[in-house]
Design a protein around this motif. Structure first.
Motif, short mmCIF file in Angstrom:
data_model
loop_
_atom_site.label_atom_id
_atom_site.label_comp_id
_atom_site.label_asym_id
_atom_site.label_seq_id
_atom_site.Cartn_x
_atom_site.Cartn_y
_atom_site.Cartn_z
N GLU A 1 47.60 55.12 22.48
CA GLU A 1 46.51 55.11 23.45
C GLU A 1 47.11 55.72 24.71
O GLU A 1 47.86 55.07 25.43
CB GLU A 1 46.05 53.67 23.69
CG GLU A 1 44.84 53.55 24.59
CD GLU A 1 44.44 52.09 24.77
OE1 GLU A 1 43.55 51.62 24.06
OE2 GLU A 1 45.04 51.41 25.62
N HIS B 1 44.61 55.38 15.96
CA HIS B 1 44.00 54.68 17.08
C HIS B 1 42.79 55.47 17.58
O HIS B 1 41.69 54.95 17.64
CB HIS B 1 45.04 54.49 18.20
CG HIS B 1 44.51 53.81 19.41
ND1 HIS B 1 43.60 54.41 20.27
CD2 HIS B 1 44.73 52.57 19.91
CE1 HIS B 1 43.30 53.57 21.24
NE2 HIS B 1 43.96 52.45 21.05
N ASP C 1 40.74 52.36 16.49
CA ASP C 1 40.51 51.39 17.56
C ASP C 1 39.19 51.78 18.24
O ASP C 1 38.85 52.96 18.32
CB ASP C 1 41.68 51.54 18.55
CG ASP C 1 41.71 50.50 19.63
OD1 ASP C 1 42.53 49.57 19.51
OD2 ASP C 1 40.95 50.63 20.61
N HIS D 1 38.66 52.01 21.17
CA HIS D 1 38.98 52.85 22.33
C HIS D 1 39.30 54.28 21.95
O HIS D 1 39.72 55.08 22.80
CB HIS D 1 40.12 52.23 23.14
CG HIS D 1 39.71 50.94 23.74
ND1 HIS D 1 40.31 49.74 23.45
CD2 HIS D 1 38.67 50.66 24.56
CE1 HIS D 1 39.67 48.78 24.09
NE2 HIS D 1 38.67 49.30 24.77
N HIS E 1 40.48 42.99 19.79
CA HIS E 1 40.31 43.65 18.50
C HIS E 1 40.58 42.71 17.33
O HIS E 1 41.55 42.85 16.60
CB HIS E 1 41.25 44.86 18.42
CG HIS E 1 41.04 45.84 19.54
ND1 HIS E 1 39.85 46.01 20.19
CD2 HIS E 1 41.89 46.70 20.13
CE1 HIS E 1 39.97 46.94 21.11
NE2 HIS E 1 41.19 47.37 21.11
N HIS F 1 42.15 42.13 26.51
CA HIS F 1 42.85 41.48 25.40
C HIS F 1 43.29 40.06 25.73
O HIS F 1 43.35 39.20 24.85
CB HIS F 1 44.05 42.32 24.95
CG HIS F 1 43.65 43.47 24.07
ND1 HIS F 1 42.97 43.27 22.89
CD2 HIS F 1 43.79 44.80 24.20
CE1 HIS F 1 42.72 44.44 22.33
NE2 HIS F 1 43.20 45.40 23.10
#
Ligand SMILES: [Zn+2]
Length: 496
Positions: A14, A112, A146, A148, A170, A446
């Motif tokens: 990320e 990701h 992901d 994101h 997640h 998170h």
């Protein structure tokens, strides 16, 4: 039934492109990375890989081949543009591994989606394109993402299947890995014909707003889950997007896959994208962001009123070095407050040279410096209260120390940005969490898995500095070069 051979690859980052330190070849090389064979298949048993491997192996006659792949860089999410050299080196190894160990009926890509690579606009789609060249048009390519991830139509032009985590935090990574395995095996056996529809939704949001425990995002995800519940073999992916990657395919994106039913895929995509568009103002106002002096004083008031533990979350710190809350807390003379963490590798190197031990006096300037977003170093005077034993993954370098100071406060000084997600993780820092009333952490959403969804914290205060630094919710304060904010709500005059 004939044997099925599935290659397994991993490419995850990320990328915060606004960070000044690039993500280099060296960052991907450490004890355990790159990984291949069973070692690759064993990473992250509770995540995408674990779910994929478990379910793929429930079928008879399925052979999984772990192709040499880099694991997440050791900088975690605290580094910028992946160098072109690093991408070409590791993708080159993956492609060579596929060529040497093929042929394959299927490929699983554990991705990701928010990797940003210098000179490659869509790195995950480009990886899928190169994989397709090797495995041929008859093989099936499945991936996990992901939420994101920054993706657009390009990925599924080369790949067949994509499964994106729905929740933020997640929670469902293992589940999506297991669905990827089952659907990939079905596709290879001729029982599933991947058929897609996809649509860009021109809405962009900072990640701190995207908590799926809050009403707006929970409703959106629930709508995707309802489609999956009411229609067999429908898979709905909602990419929330990652605006700290300055890439052309950022922003929200919906993908729907059906089993050979193009009309159904179109119908679900139209519904999901219209839902997002209707709900866009709720999605964009789902969290209150406080200034730092206000967050610190409101934490003190809550503690005085017996409303503790309190969490102050600095959602915007992207380097890990930010000292804004520490500096303000010293000004407001806080007590029983834990700061976990402030990154500072220089301090750790100096302590290591001096062979630091518990009980040593500590007086050093901590954090700040790396860029304007980190603020100024803050002098901490206290006592070393915890020093960890080095583990193989530490590469011989002290990973953190804990320093007690002031009125029963402590700060953990770490080498990298550290996102504490659950109170129990504080044990690793030698922390007795009952000794603290306020927990200052660096996380956007998170942390809610352990501090909020669990009912641990009585008060949660999300904060950022006034200036539009690189992790800010004020996206129009950022210097985008590849992404045109004017093409997204709420920054431009856009229509759906
Ligand atoms: Zn994420």
């Amino acid at each position: 039934m004939n044997n099925i051979r599935i290659a397994v690859l991993h490419f995850v980052h990320e990328t915060v492109t606004f960070l000044s330190n690039p993500t280099t070849v060296d960052d991907f090389i450490y004890e355990g990375s790159p990984a291949q064979g069973e070692a690759l298949l064993r990473i992250d048993p509770k995540s995408y890989m674990g779910g994929f491997v478990k379910v793929a192996r429930e079928y008879g006659g399925v052979e999984l081949v772990g192709i040499e792949s880099p694991l997440q860089p050791k900088t975690g999410i605290g580094s910028g543009w992946i160098t072109n050299e690093a991408y070409e080196l590791f993708v080159g190894k993956m492609i060579a591994g596929l060529q040497e160990q093929g042929p394959f009926d299927g490929v699983f890509l554990a991705l990701h989606g928010a990797a940003a690579v210098t000179g490659i606009a869509r790195p995950e789609a480009e990886l899928a394109r190169r994989v397709r060249e090797v495995v041929g048009k008859n093989a099936f390519i499945a991936a996990t993402f992901d939420p994101h991830g920054n993706e657009d139509e390009a990925f599924l032009e080369s790949a067949d299947l994509a499964f994106t985590v729905k929740y933020y935090p997640h929670y469902d990574a293992y589940l999506q890995g297991s669905r990827a395995a089952r659907t990939l095996v079905r596709a290879i056996r001729g029982d599933f014909t991947p058929t897609h529809a996809a649509r860009k939704v021109p809405v962009i949001s900072p990640t701190v707003l995207q908590w799926t425990g809050g009403t707006a995002w929970m409703s959106l995800i629930n709508r995707a889950l309802i489609w999956e519940a009411r229609e067999p073999d429908v898979f709905v992916n909602v990419f929330f997007g990652f605006p700290w990657s300055d890439v052309p395919d950022a922003g929200m994106f919906v993908q729907v896959t059906t089993n050979g039913n193009a009309a159904l895929a179109q119908k679900v995509v139209a519904d999901m994208s219209a839902t997002i568009w209707r709900q866009k103002d709720s999605l964009l106002s789902s969290a209150k962001i406080l200034g730092i002096p206000e967050a610190v004083s409101r934490a003190r008031q809550a503690v005085d009123a017996g409303q503790f533990p309190v969490v102050i979350a600095d959602h915007s710190d992207r380097s890990g070095y930010a000292t804004w809350i520490l500096a303000e807390s010293l000004r407001q003379r806080v007590s029983r407050t834990l700061f976990a963490t402030i990154a500072d590798d220089t301090v750790l190197d100096r302590l290591q040279d001096g062979r630091v031990a518990v009980g040593d006096a500590f007086e050093m300037a901590v954090g700040g410096r790396v860029d304007a977003s980190a603020g100024s170093p803050v002098v901490v005077r206290g006592t070393i209260s915890y020093v960890p034993d080095l583990k193989p993954k530490d590469d011989g370098r002290l990973p953190f120390v804990t320093v007690s100071f002031g009125d029963n406060n402590a700060v953990v000084i770490s080498r990298y940005l550290t996102q504490v997600m659950e109170p129990v993780e504080l044990n690793a820092f030698g922390i007795d969490r009952d000794a603290y009333r306020t927990f200052v952490i660096k996380s956007r959403v998170h942390f809610r898995r352990g501090f909020d969804d669990s009912g641990f914290a009585k008060e949660i205060l999300v904060t950022e500095p006034d200036e539009a630094f690189l992790g800010t919710v004020k996206l129009d304060g950022l210097d985008y070069r590849h992404l045109d904010l004017g093409k997204f709500y709420p920054y431009g005059d856009v229509e759906m």
